[in-house]
Design a protein around this motif. Structure first.
Motif, PDB file in Angstrom:
ATOM      1  N   ARG A  49       0.848  -1.198   0.000  1.00 21.29           N
ATOM      2  CA  ARG A  49       0.000   0.000   0.000  1.00 21.29           C
ATOM      3  C   ARG A  49       0.883   1.246   0.000  1.00 21.29           C
ATOM      4  O   ARG A  49       2.026   1.221   0.442  1.00 21.29           O
ATOM      5  N   PHE A  50       0.331   2.326  -0.497  1.00 26.40           N
ATOM      6  CA  PHE A  50       1.007   3.618  -0.435  1.00 26.40           C
ATOM      7  C   PHE A  50      -0.045   4.716  -0.511  1.00 26.40           C
ATOM      8  O   PHE A  50      -1.162   4.510  -1.007  1.00 26.40           O
TER       9      PHE A  50
ATOM     10  N   ALA B 179      -2.949  11.044 -11.796  1.00 27.85           N
ATOM     11  CA  ALA B 179      -1.496  11.041 -11.744  1.00 27.85           C
ATOM     12  C   ALA B 179      -1.034   9.999 -10.733  1.00 27.85           C
ATOM     13  O   ALA B 179      -1.639   9.836  -9.665  1.00 27.85           O
ATOM     14  N   LEU B 180       0.060   9.298 -11.069  1.00 28.66           N
ATOM     15  CA  LEU B 180       0.658   8.305 -10.174  1.00 28.66           C
ATOM     16  C   LEU B 180       2.175   8.297 -10.392  1.00 28.66           C
ATOM     17  O   LEU B 180       2.667   8.687 -11.457  1.00 28.66           O
TER      18      LEU B 180
ATOM     19  N   SER C 201      10.065   2.791  -3.097  1.00 30.94           N
ATOM     20  CA  SER C 201      10.079   4.242  -3.314  1.00 30.94           C
ATOM     21  C   SER C 201       8.757   4.899  -2.952  1.00 30.94           C
ATOM     22  O   SER C 201       8.722   6.053  -2.505  1.00 30.94           O
ATOM     23  N   HIS C 202       7.666   4.196  -3.151  1.00 35.50           N
ATOM     24  CA  HIS C 202       6.347   4.779  -2.894  1.00 35.50           C
ATOM     25  C   HIS C 202       6.200   5.266  -1.457  1.00 35.50           C
ATOM     26  O   HIS C 202       5.403   6.161  -1.178  1.00 35.50           O
ATOM     27  N   ASN C 203       6.969   4.652  -0.554  1.00 36.33           N
ATOM     28  CA  ASN C 203       6.848   4.997   0.864  1.00 36.33           C
ATOM     29  C   ASN C 203       8.019   5.834   1.371  1.00 36.33           C
ATOM     30  O   ASN C 203       8.178   5.998   2.586  1.00 36.33           O
ATOM     31  N   LEU C 204       8.825   6.369   0.460  1.00 40.34           N
ATOM     32  CA  LEU C 204       9.907   7.275   0.843  1.00 40.34           C
ATOM     33  C   LEU C 204       9.430   8.722   0.682  1.00 40.34           C
ATOM     34  O   LEU C 204       8.601   9.016  -0.190  1.00 40.34           O
ATOM     35  N   PRO C 205       9.952   9.630   1.497  1.00 32.67           N
ATOM     36  CA  PRO C 205       9.452  11.023   1.468  1.00 32.67           C
ATOM     37  C   PRO C 205       9.528  11.683   0.097  1.00 32.67           C
ATOM     38  O   PRO C 205       8.639  12.449  -0.277  1.00 32.67           O
TER      39      PRO C 205
ATOM     40  N   ASP D 106      12.846   8.820  -6.284  1.00 36.98           N
ATOM     41  CA  ASP D 106      13.113   9.053  -7.703  1.00 36.98           C
ATOM     42  C   ASP D 106      12.089   8.437  -8.646  1.00 36.98           C
ATOM     43  O   ASP D 106      12.300   8.436  -9.862  1.00 36.98           O
ATOM     44  N   LEU D 107      10.986   7.904  -8.125  1.00 36.39           N
ATOM     45  CA  LEU D 107       9.848   7.672  -9.015  1.00 36.39           C
ATOM     46  C   LEU D 107       9.428   8.999  -9.628  1.00 36.39           C
ATOM     47  O   LEU D 107       9.589  10.053  -9.019  1.00 36.39           O
TER      48      LEU D 107
END
Length: 296
Positions: A65-66, A147-148, A267-271, A275-276
């Protein structure tokens, strides 16, 4: 499924529409045929292939999840052996053959709404063979309504011989925690510091390398051959994998993986989204890597 072969000069490539896979990349020289990626049967799935694409991003998302732009999104597992949604859909999808020439193959597939992912997208992959190497290009277009954050990468399997060494400078190393997830960024341990050519450790390795230089060289002294990998600037990171017999009882220490990625794992859960890149509906993300063999 279609399996297609290309040959230009001394180089040969075989690709499959099942998963958008490479199932063989070789150089012919005076000593015979040298595999530049792990040999694979024509009917290989992704996990037994030579290389597969990572789209719309690679690796795992903690907890499946994110949260993004005020909304929470969920994934479901897409394998029967990993509780996480893994590596997107490209490696498990049948790709359409868009173009075939003597030196080039173009494939694409479209992920429709639903399934294991909240993503809806279109992906395209080009395999271009020249007399001095192979260029891979992968693109993804957001075909959804919102957007994603998106990313790209490849998961190549390189032959691992007793004398193999790897040169691949990076600046940071990500530890591994339970669930094959990344832990924290830290200094690179000595046995994974590939700022100079170094043998692969005799142990399990499943770690991200942050701020990779975008260049890597694999040396196979037994074959008098090295392979120079260069990546577009979008591929700022890489993942390195060496299996073991606890994970895979059939592992013979005959391959390792060095995976160029545009982003960090989870990456989805990094602040900063690691770099996504956020794509609005209709926007595209694209990048290329090149594999060039040379004599040592």
């Amino acid at each position: 499924m279609a399996v297609l072969g290309l040959k230009v000069g001394s180089l040969s490539l075989r690709v499959s529409t099942a998963g958008g896979l490479i199932v063989g990349f070789w150089k012919d020289d005076k000593n015979g045929r040298v595999p530049l990626l792990r040999d694979a049967p024509a009917e290989a799935d992704a996990l037994s292939s030579s290389c597969y694409p990572l789209v719309p991003f690679g690796n795992r998302v903690k907890g499946n999840r994110f949260a993004f732009d005020g909304q929470e999104y969920h994934f479901s597992p897409n394998t029967d052996w990993d509780p996480h949604y893994l590596h997107g859909e490209g490696w498990q999808s049948e790709w359409s053959l868009d173009e075939q020439a003597d030196d080039r193959v173009v494939m694409s597939f479209a992920q429709q709404p639903g399934g294991h992912t909240p993503y809806t997208y279109r992906a395209k992959q080009t395999f271009m063979l020249t007399d001095d190497g192979l260029e891979l290009t992968l693109s993804v277009e957001n075909a959804g309504e919102k957007a994603l954050p998106f990313g790209l990468g490849w998961h190549p399997y390189f032959p691992l011989t007793p004398e193999t060494t790897l040169l691949a400078p990076a600046r940071k190393f990500w530890t591994e925690v339970e669930g094959w997830l990344p832990g924290e960024a830290t200094d690179i341990p000595a046995d994974l510091d590939f700022s100079e050519a170094l043998a692969l450790p005799q142990r399990w390795v499943n770690n991200g390398l942050e701020q990779w230089s975008g260049e890597a060289t694999i040396f196979w002294p037994e074959h008098g051959t090295k392979l120079h990998l260069t990546a577009d600037p979008i591929f700022r990171h890489a993942f390195i994998f060496v299996s073991d017999t606890d994970f895979d009882p059939q592992f013979k220490r005959d391959y390792f993986c060095f995976e160029p990625m545009s982003h960090l794992a989870n990456s989805h859960n990094l602040p900063d989204l690691g770099d996504l890149q956020v794509l609005k509906p209709g926007q595209r993300l694209s990048g290329s890597i090149r594999l060039r063999p040379q004599e040592i």
